[in-house]
Design an enzyme around this catalytic site. Structure first.
Site, PDB file in Angstrom:
ATOM      1  N   GLY A 136      32.702   7.777  44.600  1.00 16.62           N
ATOM      2  CA  GLY A 136      32.270   8.330  45.890  1.00 16.62           C
ATOM      3  C   GLY A 136      32.951   9.669  46.085  1.00 16.62           C
ATOM      4  O   GLY A 136      32.367  10.730  45.865  1.00 16.62           O
ATOM      5  N   ARG A 264      29.667  20.485  57.501  1.00 16.25           N
ATOM      6  CA  ARG A 264      30.646  19.566  58.108  1.00 16.25           C
ATOM      7  C   ARG A 264      30.728  19.639  59.630  1.00 16.25           C
ATOM      8  O   ARG A 264      30.915  18.595  60.273  1.00 16.25           O
ATOM      9  CB  ARG A 264      32.019  19.763  57.456  1.00 16.25           C
ATOM     10  CG  ARG A 264      32.017  19.116  56.089  1.00 16.25           C
ATOM     11  CD  ARG A 264      33.283  19.217  55.312  1.00 16.25           C
ATOM     12  NE  ARG A 264      33.080  18.525  54.046  1.00 16.25           N
ATOM     13  CZ  ARG A 264      33.612  18.896  52.885  1.00 16.25           C
ATOM     14  NH1 ARG A 264      34.387  19.951  52.833  1.00 16.25           N
ATOM     15  NH2 ARG A 264      33.372  18.204  51.796  1.00 16.25           N
ATOM     16  N   GLN A 357      40.041  -0.253  75.569  1.00 17.04           N
ATOM     17  CA  GLN A 357      41.250  -0.626  76.301  1.00 17.04           C
ATOM     18  C   GLN A 357      41.023  -0.532  77.808  1.00 17.04           C
ATOM     19  O   GLN A 357      41.418  -1.425  78.566  1.00 17.04           O
ATOM     20  CB  GLN A 357      42.403   0.304  75.866  1.00 17.04           C
ATOM     21  CG  GLN A 357      43.768  -0.156  76.289  1.00 17.04           C
ATOM     22  CD  GLN A 357      44.117  -1.509  75.665  1.00 17.04           C
ATOM     23  OE1 GLN A 357      43.682  -1.815  74.555  1.00 17.04           O
ATOM     24  NE2 GLN A 357      44.862  -2.320  76.392  1.00 17.04           N
ATOM     25  N   GLU A 384      30.378  11.762  54.073  1.00 15.30           N
ATOM     26  CA  GLU A 384      30.387  13.237  53.951  1.00 15.30           C
ATOM     27  C   GLU A 384      31.800  13.765  53.712  1.00 15.30           C
ATOM     28  O   GLU A 384      32.175  14.821  54.206  1.00 15.30           O
ATOM     29  CB  GLU A 384      29.786  13.866  55.209  1.00 15.30           C
ATOM     30  CG  GLU A 384      28.418  13.307  55.535  1.00 15.30           C
ATOM     31  CD  GLU A 384      27.287  14.289  55.324  1.00 15.30           C
ATOM     32  OE1 GLU A 384      27.555  15.482  55.134  1.00 15.30           O
ATOM     33  OE2 GLU A 384      26.143  13.841  55.313  1.00 15.30           O
TER      34      GLU A 384
HETATM   35  C1  FAD Z   1      27.032   4.320  56.003  1.00 15.20           C
HETATM   36  C2  FAD Z   1      27.192   5.200  54.812  1.00 15.20           C
HETATM   37  C3  FAD Z   1      26.199   6.117  54.493  1.00 15.20           C
HETATM   38  C4  FAD Z   1      26.331   6.916  53.354  1.00 15.20           C
HETATM   39  N1  FAD Z   1      25.300   7.773  53.002  1.00 15.20           N
HETATM   40  C5  FAD Z   1      25.355   8.417  51.814  1.00 15.20           C
HETATM   41  C6  FAD Z   1      24.227   9.164  51.337  1.00 15.20           C
HETATM   42  O1  FAD Z   1      23.187   9.257  52.003  1.00 15.20           O
HETATM   43  N2  FAD Z   1      24.304   9.743  50.114  1.00 15.20           N
HETATM   44  C7  FAD Z   1      25.421   9.658  49.344  1.00 15.20           C
HETATM   45  O2  FAD Z   1      25.425  10.198  48.252  1.00 15.20           O
HETATM   46  N3  FAD Z   1      26.518   8.959  49.765  1.00 15.20           N
HETATM   47  C8  FAD Z   1      26.495   8.341  50.964  1.00 15.20           C
HETATM   48  N4  FAD Z   1      27.583   7.599  51.398  1.00 15.20           N
HETATM   49  C9  FAD Z   1      28.764   7.492  50.534  1.00 15.20           C
HETATM   50  C10 FAD Z   1      29.994   8.188  51.109  1.00 15.20           C
HETATM   51  O3  FAD Z   1      29.871   9.556  51.013  1.00 15.20           O
HETATM   52  C11 FAD Z   1      31.195   7.619  50.338  1.00 15.20           C
HETATM   53  O4  FAD Z   1      31.386   6.286  50.804  1.00 15.20           O
HETATM   54  C12 FAD Z   1      32.451   8.435  50.569  1.00 15.20           C
HETATM   55  O5  FAD Z   1      32.324   9.679  49.952  1.00 15.20           O
HETATM   56  C13 FAD Z   1      33.686   7.724  50.022  1.00 15.20           C
HETATM   57  O6  FAD Z   1      33.509   7.274  48.721  1.00 15.20           O
HETATM   58  P1  FAD Z   1      33.897   5.778  48.317  1.00 15.20           P
HETATM   59  O7  FAD Z   1      33.237   4.877  49.323  1.00 15.20           O
HETATM   60  O8  FAD Z   1      33.548   5.577  46.905  1.00 15.20           O
HETATM   61  O9  FAD Z   1      35.427   5.694  48.540  1.00 15.20           O
HETATM   62  P2  FAD Z   1      36.567   6.144  47.496  1.00 15.20           P
HETATM   63  O10 FAD Z   1      36.257   7.491  46.993  1.00 15.20           O
HETATM   64  O11 FAD Z   1      36.758   5.049  46.514  1.00 15.20           O
HETATM   65  O12 FAD Z   1      37.827   6.216  48.441  1.00 15.20           O
HETATM   66  C14 FAD Z   1      38.580   5.082  48.814  1.00 15.20           C
HETATM   67  C15 FAD Z   1      39.807   5.559  49.572  1.00 15.20           C
HETATM   68  O13 FAD Z   1      40.615   6.356  48.688  1.00 15.20           O
HETATM   69  C16 FAD Z   1      40.816   7.636  49.250  1.00 15.20           C
HETATM   70  N5  FAD Z   1      40.878   8.643  48.180  1.00 15.20           N
HETATM   71  C17 FAD Z   1      40.013   8.812  47.138  1.00 15.20           C
HETATM   72  N6  FAD Z   1      40.393   9.849  46.387  1.00 15.20           N
HETATM   73  C18 FAD Z   1      41.506  10.359  46.953  1.00 15.20           C
HETATM   74  C19 FAD Z   1      42.382  11.447  46.636  1.00 15.20           C
HETATM   75  N7  FAD Z   1      42.164  12.249  45.597  1.00 15.20           N
HETATM   76  N8  FAD Z   1      43.435  11.677  47.448  1.00 15.20           N
HETATM   77  C20 FAD Z   1      43.691  10.879  48.528  1.00 15.20           C
HETATM   78  N9  FAD Z   1      42.901   9.833  48.859  1.00 15.20           N
HETATM   79  C21 FAD Z   1      41.827   9.588  48.086  1.00 15.20           C
HETATM   80  C22 FAD Z   1      39.641   7.856  50.181  1.00 15.20           C
HETATM   81  O14 FAD Z   1      39.920   8.835  51.177  1.00 15.20           O
HETATM   82  C23 FAD Z   1      39.466   6.461  50.759  1.00 15.20           C
HETATM   83  O15 FAD Z   1      40.377   6.259  51.795  1.00 15.20           O
HETATM   84  C24 FAD Z   1      27.480   6.825  52.555  1.00 15.20           C
HETATM   85  C25 FAD Z   1      28.497   5.903  52.896  1.00 15.20           C
HETATM   86  C26 FAD Z   1      28.355   5.093  53.996  1.00 15.20           C
HETATM   87  C27 FAD Z   1      29.424   4.083  54.295  1.00 15.20           C
END
Ligand code: FAD
Length: 404
Positions: A136, A264, A357, A384
Site C-alpha cells: 500500500g 492532498r 464525549q 491517499e
Molecule cells: C476505504 C479505503 C479506500 C481505498 N481506496 C483506494 C483506491 O481507490 N485505490 C488505491 O489504489 N488504494 C486505495 N486504498 C488503499 C490505501 O491507499 C492504503 O490502504 C494506504 O496507502 C495504506 O497502505 P496499507 O493499507 O497497505 O498499509 P501499510 O502500507 O502496510 O501500512 C501499515 C502501517 O505502517 C505504516 N508504514 C508503512 N510504511 C512506513 C514507513 N516507511 N515509515 C513509517 N511508517 C510506515 C503506515 O503508516 C501504517 O500505519 C484505500 C484504502 C481504504 C481503507
C-alpha cells in the site's frame, strides 16, 4: 503570482451553497440507511448526476476555471459535511479521472474521463487501482504485471489490487502495473481497462469501519488483454522514459510530487467536512442538554472543548485553502499539501471523538450520527497516504534528506 486570499468570490459562494443544499436535503436524510446497508448508493449518486454534481464537467469547471484553487476544497467540505460515505461514492470516480489526467494524452483524457461518469440517465463509475494486498504505502512492492504482446499490440495484465474504491463495479478501471520490475517505482505504467474486458473481476468486498456507503473491494486481473492504446501516455513516451531511467538520468519525480501534493488538500477538505458536522452537532447538543440543573455548555470543561474544536477546524481549513492555492500556483515549498492532509485527518479523528464525549451515552449509540462521523473520520489518517507517509514526505521536504 496572485496573493493568497482566503475570502470566497461570488462563484465560490454560489457553489458552496449549492453543494450544501444537496448535502442537507439529500445526503443527510440518506446517510444512516446507506451506512447500515453497506452498499453502493446508486439513487443518491444518480440524484447528484441529475443536478450536475456527479460528472466530469463539474470536476473540470471546479478545477480548471478556478485560478484560486479554493473551489474544490470548498465544495468537498460541504459534501462531506453531508456524509462521508455518500461523499466518497460521489467523489470516488474522481480518483480514476485524476489518474487519467495525470498520465494520459489529451485524446485519452477526452475519450476515457467522460466514461468514468456517464450521464444522468446512465451513471457510470471509475476506479483507480494502485494498492495491492502486500503493497500500500510501499509502492515499490507492486507485483501486478503488464507485458506487451507485439504480435497483437495488446498489453496483458495479471495481479491482484486491494482496497479499491469502486473496484469491480466500475465501468473504467485505471490500473497501475509493473512494466520493468528491475526499475522499481520507476518501472510502473498506468492502463485503462475498458468496460466489459474479460479477465477482470471483483475479489473480496471489504466490510469497513466507516465510509460504508462507499464500495471498496479487491480487483483481480487474470490475463486481462487491453489494446495498446489503453497504455496511458502511449508506448513511445513509455519507452523513452524507461530508456532515460536506464541511462541513469533523473526522471520527472518533481512533477509527480507536485501532482500528489496538489490532490492532498482536497482529502483534507473531506476530513474537515466531517469534523465540522460533529462540532456543530455537539455544540447544539451542549446548549440544549441539562445536567445538574444547567445546560452542559455552562461547564467550562465542555465549553473549552468546543472552543478547541472550533479553533482546530478554522486553523486546518486555512492550512487546506493555502495548500490548495499553492498547488494551483505550482509553488509548494515544504510539502504543504501533505501538511494539510496530515493535520486534517488528525483533527477530524480528534474532533469527532470529542463530540462523542460531549454527547455522553447518546453519542456512543448508532442512533446518533456522531458515532458514524467518528468512524468515517478515521479513514483520512489512512488512505491517499497514511499519517506516517505524510510525515515522511514533510520531513524530507523540510530537511532535504532522504529520511527512511
Ligand atoms: C476505504 C479505503 C479506500 C481505498 N481506496 C483506494 C483506491 O481507490 N485505490 C488505491 O489504489 N488504494 C486505495 N486504498 C488503499 C490505501 O491507499 C492504503 O490502504 C494506504 O496507502 C495504506 O497502505 P496499507 O493499507 O497497505 O498499509 P501499510 O502500507 O502496510 O501500512 C501499515 C502501517 O505502517 C505504516 N508504514 C508503512 N510504511 C512506513 C514507513 N516507511 N515509515 C513509517 N511508517 C510506515 C503506515 O503508516 C501504517 O500505519 C484505500 C484504502 C481504504 C481503507
Amino acid at each position: 503570482m496572485a496573493d493568497f486570499n482566503p475570502s470566497l468570490n461570488e462563484d465560490q459562494l454560489t457553489i458552496q451553497k449549492w453543494v450544501h443544499d444537496f448535502a442537507e436535503d439529500v445526503m443527510r436524510p440518506n446517510a444512516e440507511e446507506w451506512d447500515e446497508r453497506e452498499e453502493f448508493p446508486w439513487p443518491v449518486v444518480q440524484e447528484a448526476a441529475q443536478i450536475g454534481l456527479y460528472g466530469w464537467e463539474f470536476l473540470a469547471n471546479a478545477m480548471f476555471n478556478d485560478p484560486t484553487g479554493l473551489t474544490m476544497p470548498v465544495a468537498i467540505e460541504e459534501m462531506f459535511w453531508g456524509d462521508a460515505g455518500l461523499g466518497m461514492a460521489i467523489m470516488g470516480s474522481g480518483l480514476a479521472a485524476a489518474g487519467i489526467a495525470s498520465s494520459g494524452t489529451q485524446d485519452q483524457v477526452m475519450e476515457w474521463v467522460p466514461q468514468c461518469y456517464g450521464d444522468a440517465k446512465d451513471v457510470q463509475l471509475g476506479a483507480f487501482a494502485a494498492s495491492e494486498p502486500d503493497a500500500g504505502s510501499d509502492v515499490g512492492g507492486y507485483r501486478t504485471s503488464a507485458k506487451y504482446d507485439e504480435a497483437t499490440d495488446e498489453w496483458i495484465l495479471n495481479g491482484t489490487k486491494a482496497w479499491i474504491t469502486n473496484g469491480g463495479i466500475a465501468d473504467i478501471h485505471v490500473v497501475v502495473a509493473v512494466v520493468a520490475p528491475e526499475l522499481k517505482t520507476k518501472g510502473h505504467a498506468s492502463f485503462i481497462v475498458p468496460p466489459g474486458t474479460k479477465g477482470l473481476s471483483m475479489g473480496q468486498k471489504y466490510k469497513k469501519h466507516g465510509i460504508r456507503a462507499s464500495h471498496t473491494a479487491e480487483v483481480v486481473l487474470d490475463d486481462v488483454r487491453v489494446p495498446g492504446r489503453c497504455l496511458l501516455g502511449g508506448k513511445e513516451k513509455l519507452d523513452e522514459r524507461l530508456a532515460r531511467v536506464r541511462r541513469g538520468e533523473r526522471g520527472n519525480s518533481q512533477a509527480a510530487m507536485q501532482t500528489f501534493e496538489a490532490t492532498r488538500p482536497t482529502v483534507g477538505a473531506q476530513a474537515i467536512g466531517v469534523a465540522r458536522a460533529a462540532y456543530e452537532y455537539s455544540l447544539d447538543y451542549a446548549k440544549e442538554r441539562e445536567a445538574f440543573g444547567r445546560k452542559i455548555i455552562m461547564n467550562q470543561s465542555i465549553a473549552f472543548m468546543l472552543a478547541d474544536m472550533a479553533t482546530e477546524i478554522e486553523a486546518t481549513r486555512l492550512l487546506i485553502w493555502r495548500a490548495a492555492w499553492l498547488g494551483k500556483q505550482k509553488a509548494f515549498v515544504n510539502a504543504e499539501g501533505s501538511m494539510a492532509k496530515l493535520k486534517a485527518g488528525r483533527v477530524a479523528t480528534h474532533v469527532t471523538e470529542r463530540a462523542i464525549q460531549i454527547l455522553g451515552g447518546y453519542g456512543y449509540t448508532r442512533e446518533c450520527p456522531v458515532e458514524r462521523w467518528h468512524r468515517d473520520a478515521k479513514i483520512h489518517d489512512i488512505f491517499e497516504g497514511t499519517e506516517q507517509i505524510q510525515q515522511l514526505v514533510i520531513s524530507r521536504a523540510i530537511s532535504g534528506l532522504r529520511i527512511e
